[in-house]
Design a protein around this motif. Structure first.
Motif, PDB file in Angstrom:
ATOM      1  N   PHE A  37       2.614  24.344 -23.201  1.00 10.72           N
ATOM      2  CA  PHE A  37       1.972  24.191 -24.477  1.00 10.72           C
ATOM      3  C   PHE A  37       1.948  23.004 -25.090  1.00 10.72           C
ATOM      4  N   MET A  38       0.855  22.938 -25.970  1.00 11.08           N
ATOM      5  CA  MET A  38       0.622  22.080 -26.769  1.00 11.08           C
ATOM      6  C   MET A  38       0.838  22.450 -28.128  1.00 11.08           C
ATOM      7  N   VAL A  39       1.111  21.552 -29.364  1.00  4.79           N
ATOM      8  CA  VAL A  39       1.237  21.856 -30.735  1.00  4.79           C
ATOM      9  C   VAL A  39       0.420  20.685 -31.334  1.00  4.79           C
ATOM     10  N   VAL A  40      -0.682  21.296 -32.025  1.00  2.00           N
ATOM     11  CA  VAL A  40      -1.444  20.554 -32.793  1.00  2.00           C
ATOM     12  C   VAL A  40      -1.711  21.023 -34.140  1.00  2.00           C
ATOM     13  N   THR A  41      -2.456  19.979 -35.135  1.00  3.29           N
ATOM     14  CA  THR A  41      -2.924  20.401 -36.448  1.00  3.29           C
ATOM     15  C   THR A  41      -1.631  19.777 -37.547  1.00  3.29           C
ATOM     16  N   GLN A  42      -2.206  18.814 -38.043  1.00  2.43           N
ATOM     17  CA  GLN A  42      -1.403  18.335 -39.468  1.00  2.43           C
ATOM     18  C   GLN A  42      -0.036  17.693 -39.128  1.00  2.43           C
ATOM     19  N   MET A  43       0.047  17.355 -37.929  1.00  2.29           N
ATOM     20  CA  MET A  43       1.332  16.721 -37.365  1.00  2.29           C
ATOM     21  C   MET A  43       1.794  15.427 -38.359  1.00  2.29           C
ATOM     22  N   LEU A  44       0.757  14.692 -38.584  1.00  4.55           N
ATOM     23  CA  LEU A  44       0.918  13.269 -39.396  1.00  4.55           C
ATOM     24  C   LEU A  44       0.033  13.413 -40.355  1.00  4.55           C
ATOM     25  N   ALA A  45      -0.568  14.506 -41.052  1.00  4.44           N
ATOM     26  CA  ALA A  45      -1.679  14.468 -41.933  1.00  4.44           C
ATOM     27  C   ALA A  45      -1.740  13.450 -42.927  1.00  4.44           C
ATOM     28  N   SER A  46      -0.489  13.277 -43.441  1.00  8.14           N
ATOM     29  CA  SER A  46      -0.465  12.385 -44.821  1.00  8.14           C
ATOM     30  C   SER A  46      -0.793  10.788 -44.294  1.00  8.14           C
ATOM     31  N   MET A  47      -0.768  10.613 -42.843  1.00  8.52           N
ATOM     32  CA  MET A  47      -1.195   9.193 -42.431  1.00  8.52           C
ATOM     33  C   MET A  47      -2.730   9.048 -42.446  1.00  8.52           C
ATOM     34  N   GLU A  48      -3.400   9.944 -42.811  1.00 12.35           N
ATOM     35  CA  GLU A  48      -4.766   9.576 -42.822  1.00 12.35           C
ATOM     36  C   GLU A  48      -5.017   8.938 -44.183  1.00 12.35           C
ATOM     37  N   GLU A  49      -4.160   8.632 -45.069  1.00 10.90           N
ATOM     38  CA  GLU A  49      -4.162   7.772 -46.079  1.00 10.90           C
ATOM     39  C   GLU A  49      -3.012   6.835 -46.470  1.00 10.90           C
ATOM     40  N   ARG A  50      -1.909   7.389 -45.719  1.00 12.81           N
ATOM     41  CA  ARG A  50      -0.593   6.653 -46.018  1.00 12.81           C
ATOM     42  C   ARG A  50       0.013   5.875 -44.684  1.00 12.81           C
ATOM     43  N   GLN A  51       0.554   4.779 -44.839  1.00 13.93           N
ATOM     44  CA  GLN A  51       0.970   4.242 -43.589  1.00 13.93           C
ATOM     45  C   GLN A  51       2.255   4.652 -43.212  1.00 13.93           C
ATOM     46  N   VAL A  52       3.033   5.383 -43.928  1.00 17.52           N
ATOM     47  CA  VAL A  52       4.168   6.006 -43.544  1.00 17.52           C
ATOM     48  C   VAL A  52       4.059   7.511 -43.390  1.00 17.52           C
ATOM     49  N   PRO A  53       4.563   8.158 -42.444  1.00 15.51           N
ATOM     50  CA  PRO A  53       4.564   9.689 -42.778  1.00 15.51           C
ATOM     51  C   PRO A  53       5.733  10.130 -43.658  1.00 15.51           C
ATOM     52  N   THR A  54       5.607  11.480 -43.855  1.00 20.46           N
ATOM     53  CA  THR A  54       6.742  11.906 -44.455  1.00 20.46           C
ATOM     54  C   THR A  54       7.851  12.329 -43.818  1.00 20.46           C
ATOM     55  N   ARG A  55       9.087  12.745 -44.389  1.00 19.25           N
ATOM     56  CA  ARG A  55      10.256  13.144 -43.507  1.00 19.25           C
ATOM     57  C   ARG A  55      10.075  14.592 -42.910  1.00 19.25           C
ATOM     58  N   ALA A  56       9.245  15.198 -43.363  1.00 25.94           N
ATOM     59  CA  ALA A  56       8.806  16.607 -43.030  1.00 25.94           C
ATOM     60  C   ALA A  56       7.740  16.599 -41.641  1.00 25.94           C
ATOM     61  N   GLU A  57       7.211  15.688 -41.789  1.00 22.64           N
ATOM     62  CA  GLU A  57       6.250  15.488 -40.568  1.00 22.64           C
ATOM     63  C   GLU A  57       6.747  14.978 -39.506  1.00 22.64           C
ATOM     64  N   VAL A  58       7.834  14.126 -39.385  1.00 26.59           N
ATOM     65  CA  VAL A  58       8.572  13.504 -38.278  1.00 26.59           C
ATOM     66  C   VAL A  58       9.479  14.644 -37.740  1.00 26.59           C
ATOM     67  N   SER A  59       9.801  15.453 -38.794  1.00 27.15           N
ATOM     68  CA  SER A  59      10.929  16.693 -38.135  1.00 27.15           C
ATOM     69  C   SER A  59       9.795  17.839 -37.604  1.00 27.15           C
ATOM     70  N   ASP A  60       8.760  17.890 -38.215  1.00 30.07           N
ATOM     71  CA  ASP A  60       7.921  18.808 -37.396  1.00 30.07           C
ATOM     72  C   ASP A  60       7.551  18.412 -35.889  1.00 30.07           C
ATOM     73  N   ILE A  61       7.013  17.116 -35.620  1.00 29.19           N
ATOM     74  CA  ILE A  61       7.236  16.736 -34.141  1.00 29.19           C
ATOM     75  C   ILE A  61       8.398  16.782 -33.441  1.00 29.19           C
ATOM     76  N   PHE A  62       9.553  16.455 -34.154  1.00 31.92           N
ATOM     77  CA  PHE A  62      10.684  16.558 -33.304  1.00 31.92           C
ATOM     78  C   PHE A  62      10.950  18.302 -32.884  1.00 31.92           C
ATOM     79  N   ARG A  63      10.797  19.140 -33.958  1.00 29.22           N
ATOM     80  CA  ARG A  63      10.770  20.686 -33.773  1.00 29.22           C
ATOM     81  C   ARG A  63       9.909  20.943 -32.483  1.00 29.22           C
TER      82      ARG A  63
END
Length: 350
Positions: A282-308
């Motif tokens: 299975f694949m997980v998709v959507t808004q995994m690093l959404a803040s990086m559409e405008e920012r060079q660094v992701p949020t802590r929540a986003e990298v935690s989401d990827i880890f999960r």
């Protein structure tokens, strides 16, 4: 086995050099979104993907192979029609929903929607546009000579462009599995080196059987089938879908529109557990690093989401707008890859 990492091609990464850099960062495959285009119209992009992969293989002294290219069909997803120009919908504004083709393109108060949707509307109902970014509330439904029109109020505003998604929470509207455009793209799939096909809004096993038959008809039965779970029908019938696809896609954008958003993590965990038990990737998709559409660094929540996602056993993850339209496509891919590999190291995946 390493978790596969997909990007999405778009204006932000369409040049060959950027595509090469994405592969160098660790991208293992790429998605072509056909909601607004066709394989033929995207042929320049596809040629660049193949060229970029050839250059990447030479630079890495790797054996040349076909890149993994997944086409994402239109499928049974509902979308608004064509607008004359992008619009800014303001909270409290009155908007009229009319049948597609019967609207004035430049009337800012009208939005064209599929005619089959209008009879399902009723006062008080919510209508979600553009993956839920915009929320309308139905005030009144009127019968007119050619069908229906609905008067709405904007409850949550935002910018709206042509062909964006439209959804009615808790309402099932059945449309054909494949559009004419989908069938044309399936017939061209082998020509353009497509290795996988994503079917949006899978509702039952018949949707997947219909897709498989279309692939067989075009002698493209070796192309993998990715079943996108984006509605409650797909969630509730998940066990019956598993034998008819190669991979399940937890597509959290529209899936999050089908339920209260706070329930989405529970549903993701349920789908992941069901797939693990059945041995289905299975694949997980959507808004995994959404803040990086405008920012060079992701949020802590986003990298935690990827880890999960990796901890839950995802066989692959994907970036969408981050690479297709974001300001920092290469940086987003770098953070995705490094976070996934760190998670794999923690869990002992190799």
């Amino acid at each position: 086995m390493h978790t596969k990492i997909y990007g999405t091609i778009g204006p932000a990464c369409q040049d060959t050099d950027t595509l090469v850099r994405l592969f160098e960062e660790g991208m293992t495959g790429i998605r072509v979104n056909l909601s607004h285009t066709s394989l033929r119209d995207a042929s320049d992009w596809l040629e660049r993907i193949h060229e970029a992969y050839r250059q990447y293989c030479q630079g890495q002294e790797r054996k040349k192979a076909m890149p993994e290219i997944v086409m994402d069909l239109q499928g049974p997803e509902l979308r608004i029609g064509k607008l004359g120009t992008e619009r800014e919908l303001e909270e409290g504004e009155g908007i009229t929903l009319v049948a597609d083709g019967q609207n004035n393109l430049f009337d800012p108060t009208e939005i064209p929607v599929p005619a089959m949707l209008l009879p399902h509307l009723q006062p008080g109902q919510e209508v979600l546009l553009d993956d839920g970014k915009i929320l309308l509330k139905i005030e009144e439904l009127f019968r007119v000579k050619n069908g229906y029109v609905a008067e709405t109020t904007v409850a949550r505003g935002g910018k709206l462009a042509s062909r964006k998604s439209i959804a009615l929470p808790c309402t099932s509207i059945y449309t054909p599995t494949l559009t004419e455009s989908d069938l044309c793209n399936i017939s061209d799939a082998k020509k353009y080196g497509i290795t996988g096909v994503m079917l949006p809004f899978v509702r039952n096993q018949e949707d997947l059987k219909n897709l498989k038959q279309a692939l067989i008809k075009e002698k493209a039965e070796n192309i993998q089938i990715f079943a996108k779970i984006e509605n409650l029908d797909g969630v509730n019938r998940l066990p019956e879908l598993l034998p008819y696809c190669d991979e399940i896609v937890i597509a959290r954008g529209d899936l999050g529109n089908a339920m209260p958003l706070w329930e989405l993590p529970v549903v993701q965990a349920h789908i992941a557990a069901t797939c693990r038990e059945a041995g289905k990737p299975f694949m997980v998709v959507t808004q995994m690093l959404a803040s990086m559409e405008e920012r060079q660094v992701p949020t802590r929540a986003e990298v935690s989401d990827i880890f999960r996602a990796v901890m839950e056993g995802a066989s692959s993850v994907m970036l969408t707008g981050e690479t297709a339209a974001g300001l920092y496509p290469v940086e987003a891919m770098r953070y995705m890859v490094k976070t996934v590999r760190a998670a794999e190291a923690y869990t002992g995946i190799n």
